[in-house]
Design an enzyme around this catalytic site. Structure first.
Site, mmCIF file in Angstrom:
data_model
loop_
_atom_site.group_PDB
_atom_site.id
_atom_site.type_symbol
_atom_site.label_atom_id
_atom_site.label_comp_id
_atom_site.label_asym_id
_atom_site.label_seq_id
_atom_site.Cartn_x
_atom_site.Cartn_y
_atom_site.Cartn_z
ATOM 1 C CE1 TYR A 85 -3.975 2.112 0.360
ATOM 2 C CE2 TYR A 85 -2.444 3.484 1.603
ATOM 3 C CZ TYR A 85 -3.643 3.330 0.927
ATOM 4 O OH TYR A 85 -4.505 4.379 0.809
ATOM 5 C CG PHE A 137 -6.315 18.544 -23.664
ATOM 6 C CD1 PHE A 137 -6.344 18.095 -24.981
ATOM 7 C CD2 PHE A 137 -6.749 17.686 -22.662
ATOM 8 C CE1 PHE A 137 -6.788 16.803 -25.277
ATOM 9 C CE2 PHE A 137 -7.187 16.403 -22.957
ATOM 10 C CZ PHE A 137 -7.204 15.961 -24.265
ATOM 11 C CB THR A 138 -11.193 18.372 -23.628
ATOM 12 O OG1 THR A 138 -10.332 17.235 -23.495
ATOM 13 C CG2 THR A 138 -11.441 18.640 -25.117
ATOM 14 C CG ASP A 228 -0.498 18.693 -20.776
ATOM 15 O OD1 ASP A 228 0.101 17.596 -20.717
ATOM 16 O OD2 ASP A 228 -1.701 18.781 -21.059
ATOM 17 C CE LYS A 271 -3.005 11.350 -24.121
ATOM 18 N NZ LYS A 271 -3.852 11.324 -22.910
ATOM 19 N NE ARG A 395 -9.614 15.997 -29.240
ATOM 20 C CZ ARG A 395 -10.287 15.702 -28.130
ATOM 21 N NH1 ARG A 395 -11.538 16.093 -27.959
ATOM 22 N NH2 ARG A 395 -9.726 15.017 -27.161
ATOM 23 C CG PHE A 462 -15.279 15.360 -26.528
ATOM 24 C CD1 PHE A 462 -15.135 16.422 -25.655
ATOM 25 C CD2 PHE A 462 -14.411 14.296 -26.425
ATOM 26 C CE1 PHE A 462 -14.128 16.414 -24.695
ATOM 27 C CE2 PHE A 462 -13.395 14.279 -25.471
ATOM 28 C CZ PHE A 462 -13.266 15.351 -24.603
HETATM 29 C C1 PLP Z 1 -2.440 17.316 -23.938
HETATM 30 C C2 PLP Z 1 -3.200 16.458 -22.997
HETATM 31 N N1 PLP Z 1 -3.322 16.822 -21.715
HETATM 32 C C3 PLP Z 1 -4.017 16.079 -20.841
HETATM 33 C C4 PLP Z 1 -4.648 14.914 -21.218
HETATM 34 C C5 PLP Z 1 -5.474 14.175 -20.204
HETATM 35 O O1 PLP Z 1 -4.886 12.984 -19.850
HETATM 36 P P1 PLP Z 1 -5.726 11.664 -19.474
HETATM 37 O O2 PLP Z 1 -6.520 11.263 -20.668
HETATM 38 O O3 PLP Z 1 -4.639 10.692 -19.114
HETATM 39 O O4 PLP Z 1 -6.583 11.996 -18.302
HETATM 40 C C6 PLP Z 1 -4.532 14.493 -22.548
HETATM 41 C C7 PLP Z 1 -5.172 13.247 -23.051
HETATM 42 O O5 PLP Z 1 -6.313 12.945 -22.919
HETATM 43 C C8 PLP Z 1 -3.805 15.292 -23.462
HETATM 44 O O6 PLP Z 1 -3.702 14.962 -24.754
#
Ligand code: PLP
Length: 470
Positions: A85, A137-138, A228, A271, A395, A462
């Site tokens: 743990y 980013f979303t 990021d 990634k 996108r 999305f």
């Molecule tokens: C540029 C970027 N930042 C953040 C994220 C968020 O990461 P995760 O999908 O691992 O939560 C992603 C991918 O979804 C991304 O492409």
């Protein structure tokens, strides 16, 4: 000379080809489907490729996130998982790797990127703050908003133009930063979020020269730079290819140089880092680390695992070492460029220069007859699936969501379909089939109709929205 032929020339000069620096020892069989089956499947999925079953997909270019193939060494690493743990050996391996390759002192693991974004937004943003970023980013923007902040786009204008061949479309516009500081004051800016190989712009890198200028600006105003780091190794590869003075530096050295100009990062390890799950927050400030460690136990798990199993952390520690290998990135990005060049040669409008992780179709240019509120990119992605069982993702207007102030669709300049390549998964022949299918759909573009959104979830619509053809 445009940027893609420039980078191609460099790398073919050095390596002659982008051939894979590995061989295959296990395969996963794919299921072929008929057009009638695919028409039924996409109908049941509400014309949203996220809602398809993976079994019904032939070539899955939905995302490069968590979809890469691990190496035999990484799989061996899974067997070395220390599932204690607390204080897992694998946590310390990961911490050592992050310190060595990224250079950040403190590591707080999370289950994936958005877990780290959640923690960072909560500990750094106060209600009423402004958070600049080189495009949104979303999930990143949503966590900033949920913490009471407002996102401000400070990327250069060229990034919003799919036809601009600027070699560093991920650059920050320092005039936009200066204007923001002038307008709201540096006190209201908790940090700038800087993304490498900017996803929403088409996988576009920033340059080291731009980062150095940003660093000087931010030091003057006391604004931390939070990276990021999701695709920063791919960004480092582009700097080596394209930026004066970097041809003789390794990707590994360039990565450290980038990180040394920043104060910390969030990471989706799914990634660059060649794992199926995982992420982290990292920083150099001890007080900030203590806050993150305290917050992570509320939302993710103890600060030495943060939602990951010990084995996941081991696979990631090994993945970091493989991700910085020159030949890996040359093959990875080389494959993306191979697909992109095929489409350019066929006259299909795509975002240029070709980016790192995906080829982005310009749906606005393909389907000028479809109004953006009838979601042309969503419609194009559905057609590509019907054509050949190839799964891509929207996108554009669906991903951009609604402006919280007005409630209207944001109608972004970039209305794109992303063909995203998992790392070490598909072959050159898969790329040929993909290009043929895209060209086929492009030929029939005038017959494609828009979509009506019939279900709209509140957050990150999305992923789960449903559509009906008009
Ligand atoms: C540029 C970027 N930042 C953040 C994220 C968020 O990461 P995760 O999908 O691992 O939560 C992603 C991918 O979804 C991304 O492409």
């Amino acid at each position: 000379m445009n940027a893609e032929s420039h980078s191609h020339e460099h790398h073919s000069h050095e390596h002659h080809s982008w051939a894979e620096p590995y061989k295959i020892k296990m395969v996963e069989l794919l299921r072929m489907t008929t057009r009638a089956e695919r028409e039924q499947a996409i109908l049941e999925a509400g014309y949203n490729t996220f809602l398809l079953r993976s079994e019904d997909v032939y070539i899955d270019l939905l995302t490069d996130s968590g979809t890469s193939a691990m190496s035999d060494r990484q799989w061996a690493g899974l067997m070395m998982g220390d599932e204690a743990y607390s204080g897992s050996r694998n946590f310390y391996h990961l911490q050592d790797a992050v310190r060595e390759f990224y250079g950040y002192k403190y590591l707080v693991p999370t289950h994936q990127g958005r877990g780290a974004e959640h923690i960072m937004s909560k500990i750094m943003i106060k209600p009423g703050d402004y958070v600049p970023g080189n495009m949104y980013f979303t999930t990143t923007r949503l966590h900033q908003e949920l913490a009471g902040g407002a996102f401000v786009d400070v990327i250069i204008d060229e990034a919003h133009d799919p036809a601009s061949t600027h070699p560093f479309k991920g650059n920050v516009d320092l005039r936009k930063m200066d204007a923001l500081v002038g307008k709201v004051g540096a006190d209201r800016i908790p940090y700038i979020s800087l993304e490498g190989c900017v996803n929403m712009a088409g996988g576009q890198p920033f340059s080291m020269a731009n980062l150095r200028e940003l660093h000087a600006f931010c030091r003057r105003h006391g604004i931390p730079i939070m990276l990021d780091a999701t695709r920063t190794i791919e960004n480092a590869w582009f700097i080596r290819q394209r930026e004066e003075g970097y041809a003789d530096k390794s990707v590994r050295q360039i990565l450290r140089e980038i990180c040394d100009l920043t104060d910390g990062c969030t990471m989706s390890a799914k990634k660059d880092l060649l794992v199926n799950i995982g992420g982290f927050f990292a920083c150099n400030d001890e007080q900030l680390c203590l806050k993150a460690q305290n917050m992570v136990v509320v939302y993710e798990g103890l600060h030495t695992y943060g939602g990951m199993a010990g084995r996941d952390m081991e696979a990631m520690a090994i993945g970091i070492q493989e991700a910085v290998m020159e030949e890996h990135q040359s093959a990875r990005i080389g494959q993306v460029h191979y697909l992109g060049r095929k489409l350019l040669d066929a006259g299909v409008p795509i975002v240029r220069p070709i980016g790192s992780h995906a080829v982005f179709l310009d749906a606005r240019a393909c389907l000028p007859h479809i109004d953006q509120d009838l979601y042309p990119a969503q419609a194009l992605a559905a057609q590509l699936y019907i054509e050949a069982g190839i799964r891509s993702m929207e996108r554009g207007n669906v991903s951009a969501g609604r402006d919280p102030a007005t409630g209207n669709n944001r109608r972004p300049n970039l209305e794109l379909v992303r063909l995203t390549l998992p790392r070490r998964v598909y072959t050159q022949a898969h790329m040929d089939v993909t290009a043929e299918a895209v060209v086929e759909v492009y030929k029939r573009r005038n017959e494609i109709r828009g979509l009506k959104m019939v279900y709209e979830p509140e957050y990150l619509r999305f992923f789960q929205a449903r559509f009906e053809p008009l």
